[in-house]
Design a protein around this motif. Sequence first.
Motif, PDB file in Angstrom:
ATOM      1  N   TYR A 156       3.970  -7.820  -1.953  1.00  0.00           N
ATOM      2  CA  TYR A 156       3.774  -6.687  -1.239  1.00  0.00           C
ATOM      3  C   TYR A 156       5.158  -6.187  -0.553  1.00  0.00           C
ATOM      4  CZ  TYR A 156       3.520  -9.283   3.148  1.00  0.00           C
ATOM      5  OH  TYR A 156       3.840 -10.195   4.084  1.00  0.00           O
ATOM      6  N   GLU A 215      -2.117   5.950   4.032  1.00  0.00           N
ATOM      7  CA  GLU A 215      -0.954   5.905   2.800  1.00  0.00           C
ATOM      8  C   GLU A 215      -1.751   5.346   1.538  1.00  0.00           C
ATOM      9  OE1 GLU A 215       3.551   6.024   2.270  1.00  0.00           O
ATOM     10  OE2 GLU A 215       2.541   3.834   2.750  1.00  0.00           O
ATOM     11  N   ALA A 233      -0.877  -3.378  -3.707  1.00  0.00           N
ATOM     12  CA  ALA A 233      -1.695  -2.754  -4.896  1.00  0.00           C
ATOM     13  C   ALA A 233      -2.998  -3.480  -4.601  1.00  0.00           C
ATOM     14  CB  ALA A 233      -1.128  -3.413  -6.179  1.00  0.00           C
ATOM     15  N   SER A 279       7.461   3.991   2.267  1.00  0.00           N
ATOM     16  CA  SER A 279       6.856   3.933   0.981  1.00  0.00           C
ATOM     17  C   SER A 279       6.163   2.360   1.345  1.00  0.00           C
ATOM     18  CB  SER A 279       7.877   3.720   0.006  1.00  0.00           C
ATOM     19  OG  SER A 279       8.606   4.918   0.062  1.00  0.00           O
ATOM     20  N   ASN A 280       5.356   1.841   0.202  1.00  0.00           N
ATOM     21  CA  ASN A 280       4.744   0.591   0.291  1.00  0.00           C
ATOM     22  C   ASN A 280       4.415   0.180  -1.391  1.00  0.00           C
ATOM     23  OD1 ASN A 280       1.601   0.578  -0.785  1.00  0.00           O
ATOM     24  ND2 ASN A 280       2.050   2.467   0.473  1.00  0.00           N
ATOM     25  N   SER A 281       4.688  -0.879  -1.243  1.00  0.00           N
ATOM     26  CA  SER A 281       4.306  -1.603  -2.864  1.00  0.00           C
ATOM     27  C   SER A 281       2.924  -2.473  -2.921  1.00  0.00           C
ATOM     28  CB  SER A 281       5.373  -2.265  -3.265  1.00  0.00           C
ATOM     29  OG  SER A 281       5.830  -3.576  -2.299  1.00  0.00           O
ATOM     30  N   PHE A 333      -2.182   3.293  -2.032  1.00  0.00           N
ATOM     31  CA  PHE A 333      -1.252   2.123  -2.918  1.00  0.00           C
ATOM     32  C   PHE A 333       0.022   2.947  -3.392  1.00  0.00           C
ATOM     33  CE2 PHE A 333      -5.459   0.024  -2.973  1.00  0.00           C
ATOM     34  CZ  PHE A 333      -5.413  -0.913  -2.059  1.00  0.00           C
ATOM     35  N   SER A 334       1.161   2.312  -3.069  1.00  0.00           N
ATOM     36  CA  SER A 334       2.327   2.987  -3.845  1.00  0.00           C
ATOM     37  C   SER A 334       2.783   4.210  -3.574  1.00  0.00           C
ATOM     38  CB  SER A 334       2.477   2.253  -5.503  1.00  0.00           C
ATOM     39  OG  SER A 334       2.122   1.119  -5.538  1.00  0.00           O
ATOM     40  N   GLU A 335       2.153   4.714  -2.549  1.00  0.00           N
ATOM     41  CA  GLU A 335       2.439   6.082  -2.226  1.00  0.00           C
ATOM     42  C   GLU A 335       3.884   6.290  -1.494  1.00  0.00           C
ATOM     43  OE1 GLU A 335      -0.339   9.914  -0.893  1.00  0.00           O
ATOM     44  OE2 GLU A 335      -0.805   8.083   0.068  1.00  0.00           O
ATOM     45  N   HIS A 336       4.315   7.475  -1.491  1.00  0.00           N
ATOM     46  CA  HIS A 336       5.454   7.766  -0.288  1.00  0.00           C
ATOM     47  C   HIS A 336       4.736   8.995   0.782  1.00  0.00           C
ATOM     48  CE1 HIS A 336       8.444   6.082  -3.053  1.00  0.00           C
ATOM     49  NE2 HIS A 336       7.820   6.642  -3.955  1.00  0.00           N
TER      50      HIS A 336
END
Length: 439
Positions: A304, A270, A371, A367-369, A272-275
């Motif tokens: 994060y 996944e 970066a 989802s992730n945050s 960065f910042s993807e769903h």
Amino acid sequence: MITLTRTRRTARGAALLGALTIVAGTVLGVMPAYADEPGAPPAAAEAPKVDLVLDGSGSMRTTDIQGKSRIAVAQQSINEVIDALPAETEFGLRTLGATYPGNDQKEGCKDTKQLFPVGRTNKVEAKTAVATVRPTGWTPIGVALRAAAQDLGTGPTTRRIVLITDGEDTCAPPDPCDVARELASQGIHLVIDTLGLAHDDKTRQQLLCIANATGGTFTDVRTQDQLTQRVKQLVDRAQDTHTVTPAKVTGADQCTSAPILAPGVYSDREKFSEHRVYRVPVKAGQELRASVSVTPDRAVARDYGVLLQATDSSGQELVRGSDAGSGRTDVASTGVRWSAPGADKASPSPSSGAAAGADRTVCLIVSNSFAGQGGVQADPGLPLELTVDVAAASPAPDGPAMGLGRGWILLGVLTLAGLLAGLIFGWLARWRIAVWREN
């Protein structure tokens, strides 16, 4: 070189979770998915496989470990490891920078050689091969890691590379961190553990990056005993990796096109910042249990978060779990549990209009945050491991009214008991005082 691996998250915990998944799937008549072939039965268990990569570059002649040269310390430790090898472990040896004596760096940066093939170990032959290593040239770590991955081949079990080196790569490109991420993204179940014999920051950061990219470990070695014990631990750890590895899957960006998952353990990547979206069928009266772990295998920003949502097909959220933090982390994990109402409780759903007791397809959204820090590559994405289980729903707890009613009853009983105890104690006290006055 000898490569050390991550951690994580733990191998025994993953094995136990896999076993529980198999049991649950068997009860429900749905078997879990296995690596490379979702829905298929597990392959026959393989022997543990370890390839040790030894740095034979010129700097290994340096004498700074308890009065011995780095190469002498490494050779002695490897001999002790070979003597203690478990009979079932398939073990191999590879060098880098140990055979080309010339001054042409282009040729020197191709210098990696398989000393002993990965397989059942003839200890005399293996130790004889180690004794022939003489520090010679450059340090092509990236090239050696690619070759070691080929030595180990592919299969259903996790393979380990143990890298022993005293310096950073002097031949990039390819950058060894990029090579490690490339190998991890191929889904070949490869873990690289690194051991550093030098202690400068640049070398430490590169070896840490290589290990993190594949879920391995980094060890800063100071003594011969420490090196020997650490390599033995890593070889032994190869026996603890699961015999069935996560099935590779690719999540979609929306529920309608997402892959359908049976109970099992899955791996994905996944950005960065993807769903990432997946679908799981859940029958009436069943409970969905899911967890996800995302590993920051490169330099990431300080803050994060990871979010796992379960929604129905219309997008209505059913339940969510999240994890967030700030600072260094090896993995971010979270999980959810959701029970489908039983068929005997069928009624129109206020959110979707579907019968509450009907079978459903639940959408799992990861989802992730995270970066990336400046200059960090976004590809391949961050390693993601998703565990899915479907079991009979747990008995529902009593409703709030019933629980509250029992609470008032208990409170009344305790109050009455306290009042009676107070009256009896007071009566006894007055009686004793009266008797005392009379006497």
